[in-house]
Write a protein that holds these residues in place. Sequence first.
Motif, PDB file in Angstrom:
ATOM      1  N   HIS A 217      46.384  45.278  43.836  1.00  0.00           N
ATOM      2  CA  HIS A 217      45.155  44.510  43.596  1.00  0.00           C
ATOM      3  C   HIS A 217      43.948  45.440  43.753  1.00  0.00           C
ATOM      4  CE1 HIS A 217      47.097  40.594  43.440  1.00  0.00           C
ATOM      5  NE2 HIS A 217      47.837  40.956  44.469  1.00  0.00           N
ATOM      6  N   ARG A 218      43.081  45.395  42.756  1.00  0.00           N
ATOM      7  CA  ARG A 218      41.909  46.266  42.777  1.00  0.00           C
ATOM      8  C   ARG A 218      40.982  45.857  43.932  1.00  0.00           C
ATOM      9  NH1 ARG A 218      42.841  44.892  37.663  1.00  0.00           N
ATOM     10  NH2 ARG A 218      41.149  43.370  37.596  1.00  0.00           N
ATOM     11  N   ALA A 219      40.575  46.855  44.704  1.00  0.00           N
ATOM     12  CA  ALA A 219      39.779  46.580  45.904  1.00  0.00           C
ATOM     13  C   ALA A 219      38.509  47.421  45.899  1.00  0.00           C
ATOM     14  CB  ALA A 219      40.599  46.885  47.159  1.00  0.00           C
ATOM     15  N   ILE A 220      37.531  46.965  46.669  1.00  0.00           N
ATOM     16  CA  ILE A 220      36.272  47.691  46.826  1.00  0.00           C
ATOM     17  C   ILE A 220      36.434  48.687  47.978  1.00  0.00           C
ATOM     18  CG2 ILE A 220      33.866  47.434  47.572  1.00  0.00           C
ATOM     19  CD1 ILE A 220      33.789  44.822  46.049  1.00  0.00           C
ATOM     20  N   MET A 329      29.179  39.849  38.950  1.00  0.00           N
ATOM     21  CA  MET A 329      28.588  40.922  39.751  1.00  0.00           C
ATOM     22  C   MET A 329      28.990  42.298  39.204  1.00  0.00           C
ATOM     23  SD  MET A 329      29.316  39.303  43.543  1.00  0.00           S
ATOM     24  CE  MET A 329      28.570  40.655  44.438  1.00  0.00           C
ATOM     25  N   GLU A 330      29.745  42.278  38.088  1.00  0.00           N
ATOM     26  CA  GLU A 330      30.213  43.500  37.421  1.00  0.00           C
ATOM     27  C   GLU A 330      31.067  44.356  38.358  1.00  0.00           C
ATOM     28  OE1 GLU A 330      26.878  45.521  35.752  1.00  0.00           O
ATOM     29  OE2 GLU A 330      26.420  43.910  34.333  1.00  0.00           O
ATOM     30  N   SER A 331      31.856  43.672  39.187  1.00  0.00           N
ATOM     31  CA  SER A 331      32.771  44.369  40.089  1.00  0.00           C
ATOM     32  C   SER A 331      34.149  44.456  39.449  1.00  0.00           C
ATOM     33  CB  SER A 331      32.876  43.630  41.417  1.00  0.00           C
ATOM     34  OG  SER A 331      33.917  44.178  42.206  1.00  0.00           O
ATOM     35  N   PRO A 332      34.810  45.602  39.497  1.00  0.00           N
ATOM     36  CA  PRO A 332      36.147  45.733  38.928  1.00  0.00           C
ATOM     37  C   PRO A 332      37.242  45.187  39.847  1.00  0.00           C
ATOM     38  CG  PRO A 332      35.486  47.819  39.886  1.00  0.00           C
ATOM     39  CD  PRO A 332      34.312  46.884  40.045  1.00  0.00           C
ATOM     40  N   ALA A 333      36.886  44.830  41.082  1.00  0.00           N
ATOM     41  CA  ALA A 333      37.877  44.378  42.057  1.00  0.00           C
ATOM     42  C   ALA A 333      38.223  42.905  41.843  1.00  0.00           C
ATOM     43  CB  ALA A 333      37.355  44.603  43.474  1.00  0.00           C
ATOM     44  N   VAL A 334      39.205  42.447  42.621  1.00  0.00           N
ATOM     45  CA  VAL A 334      39.622  41.043  42.587  1.00  0.00           C
ATOM     46  C   VAL A 334      39.587  40.504  44.018  1.00  0.00           C
ATOM     47  CG1 VAL A 334      41.057  41.290  40.535  1.00  0.00           C
ATOM     48  CG2 VAL A 334      42.071  41.696  42.786  1.00  0.00           C
ATOM     49  N   PRO A 335      39.492  39.170  44.195  1.00  0.00           N
ATOM     50  CA  PRO A 335      39.369  38.610  45.545  1.00  0.00           C
ATOM     51  C   PRO A 335      40.478  39.055  46.504  1.00  0.00           C
ATOM     52  CG  PRO A 335      38.815  36.940  43.930  1.00  0.00           C
ATOM     53  CD  PRO A 335      39.303  38.138  43.154  1.00  0.00           C
ATOM     54  N   HIS A 336      41.715  39.117  46.038  1.00  0.00           N
ATOM     55  CA  HIS A 336      42.807  39.497  46.932  1.00  0.00           C
ATOM     56  C   HIS A 336      42.636  40.931  47.449  1.00  0.00           C
ATOM     57  CE1 HIS A 336      46.786  38.454  48.557  1.00  0.00           C
ATOM     58  NE2 HIS A 336      47.064  39.727  48.442  1.00  0.00           N
ATOM     59  N   GLY A 337      41.887  41.751  46.712  1.00  0.00           N
ATOM     60  CA  GLY A 337      41.690  43.136  47.113  1.00  0.00           C
ATOM     61  C   GLY A 337      40.924  43.297  48.414  1.00  0.00           C
ATOM     62  N   PHE A 338      40.183  42.252  48.814  1.00  0.00           N
ATOM     63  CA  PHE A 338      39.419  42.363  50.058  1.00  0.00           C
ATOM     64  C   PHE A 338      40.337  42.431  51.280  1.00  0.00           C
ATOM     65  CE2 PHE A 338      36.140  40.497  47.259  1.00  0.00           C
ATOM     66  CZ  PHE A 338      35.190  41.490  47.404  1.00  0.00           C
ATOM     67  N   ARG A 339      41.529  41.915  51.175  1.00  0.00           N
ATOM     68  CA  ARG A 339      42.495  42.034  52.274  1.00  0.00           C
ATOM     69  C   ARG A 339      42.893  43.499  52.455  1.00  0.00           C
ATOM     70  NH1 ARG A 339      45.462  37.690  53.957  1.00  0.00           N
ATOM     71  NH2 ARG A 339      47.502  38.701  53.656  1.00  0.00           N
ATOM     72  N   SER A 340      43.016  44.203  51.320  1.00  0.00           N
ATOM     73  CA  SER A 340      43.320  45.633  51.370  1.00  0.00           C
ATOM     74  C   SER A 340      42.137  46.410  51.955  1.00  0.00           C
ATOM     75  CB  SER A 340      43.655  46.145  49.975  1.00  0.00           C
ATOM     76  OG  SER A 340      43.853  47.535  49.981  1.00  0.00           O
ATOM     77  N   THR A 341      40.933  46.011  51.544  1.00  0.00           N
ATOM     78  CA  THR A 341      39.732  46.675  52.076  1.00  0.00           C
ATOM     79  C   THR A 341      39.639  46.479  53.590  1.00  0.00           C
ATOM     80  OG1 THR A 341      38.583  46.274  49.982  1.00  0.00           O
ATOM     81  CG2 THR A 341      37.222  46.842  51.880  1.00  0.00           C
ATOM     82  N   PHE A 342      39.895  45.254  54.041  1.00  0.00           N
ATOM     83  CA  PHE A 342      39.888  44.961  55.477  1.00  0.00           C
ATOM     84  C   PHE A 342      40.914  45.832  56.198  1.00  0.00           C
ATOM     85  CE2 PHE A 342      42.084  42.626  58.876  1.00  0.00           C
ATOM     86  CZ  PHE A 342      41.050  42.493  59.797  1.00  0.00           C
ATOM     87  N   ARG A 343      42.100  45.944  55.612  1.00  0.00           N
ATOM     88  CA  ARG A 343      43.163  46.745  56.251  1.00  0.00           C
ATOM     89  C   ARG A 343      42.757  48.219  56.325  1.00  0.00           C
ATOM     90  NH1 ARG A 343      45.645  48.907  58.993  1.00  0.00           N
ATOM     91  NH2 ARG A 343      47.863  48.998  59.473  1.00  0.00           N
ATOM     92  N   ASP A 344      42.101  48.712  55.265  1.00  0.00           N
ATOM     93  CA  ASP A 344      41.618  50.104  55.275  1.00  0.00           C
ATOM     94  C   ASP A 344      40.556  50.302  56.357  1.00  0.00           C
ATOM     95  OD1 ASP A 344      43.302  50.714  53.202  1.00  0.00           O
ATOM     96  OD2 ASP A 344      41.762  50.553  51.650  1.00  0.00           O
TER      97      ASP A 344
END
Length: 395
Positions: A217-220, A329-344
């Motif tokens: 999942h694409r993440a920020i 918002m022109e973001s390439p990420a998806v909502p599920h990707g925020f879980r990955s961002t949090f983990r990072d």
Amino acid sequence: MPKVAKQLSDRAVAAIKTEGRHAVGGIAGLHLRISAGYRGWVLRVQVGDQRKDMGLGPYPAVSLLEARDKARKIHDDLRNGQVPISPKVRQRSLIASKAATEKTFHWCASEYLKTKAPEWKNAKHRQQWENTLEAYAMPHLGQLSVSVIDLPHILACLEPIWSTKNETASRLRGRIESVLDWATVRKYRSGENPARWKGHLDKVLAAPGKIQNVEHHRAIPVDDMPTFMQDLRTRAGIAAKALEFLIYTAARSGEVRGALWSEIDLNKAIWTIPASRMKAGVEHRVPLSQVALKLLADMPRIEGSNLIFPGTKGQVLSDMTMTAVMRRMESPAVPHGFRSTFRDWVGEKTQFPRELAEHALAHTLESKVEAAYRRGDALERRREMMQEWSKFISK
């Protein structure tokens, strides 16, 4: 025992035209019966203290020789103490027996889904099963009896998509295997399952791990989160608020979209998600940070609805609503990707242990030993972590 009449020849039998019963000889009790244009074989036998007439089939479809053979077998059964069954009844029994055990793959798949569907959390899971089987399995297996399905039939389903759609093909293989296992237990087929992987298909198909391109999942990026959140807070609408809440809680989209006011304890700052709405089927408590509580306090209550983030008609938001916010918002990420961002963030920016982050994400622990020793849910330790996460993304 009926008397044995003079043995007639094929020609003599063919010449009989008058209605009635005509003994043809050769076997006691064997007659050609002619009635209203019908010509057929009848065998009269004595069963106990009763006489029975048994039909042996129409003439000339059943020849004189064949009729005598059938009659001889019935007499043999009688001598052996067996109750005779007419060939017509025997054939009907065989057909009924075959119909009871010869089931098509399509029928078995439908019955399997009826049996297992109550175990699945939502109708979407069943729909995925049906769509996959219908598209890739039914054209090759649908009308086949499960008793004859073998390796060539399975490969006909899998090989065309094994390299190009491997994830779908792998799921398809597992679903076919499950249906055939069910059919085996129900005695509709026997032998080993031709869709099994280990020691069978793994010898003729490439390993999924070698050809599957896993798309995460694409993440920020973690360091971009404060800027993203600053932009998100300027967005109006329920979907934007739901996305913001999702980020604060590191929850899944479906858990947030289905969130209910009755699940929130504002005094204790806890969101309790029932097991029925969790992927792992286990109740999950989420400690709410100060900004998450403020967001909830600012949310309007819709009369007659228990949903925190209802759609325009009071329904649960669709799974694309939050994605649509990110696209605007022109973001390439998806909502599920925020879980990955949090983990990072936990791994790169903090000293919080890995297990705490995994618990916050409601991941099922792979280690059974670790899971056995984890008695509580470390709620207060996670509360500190979620507060730090909210502070970081709010800088």
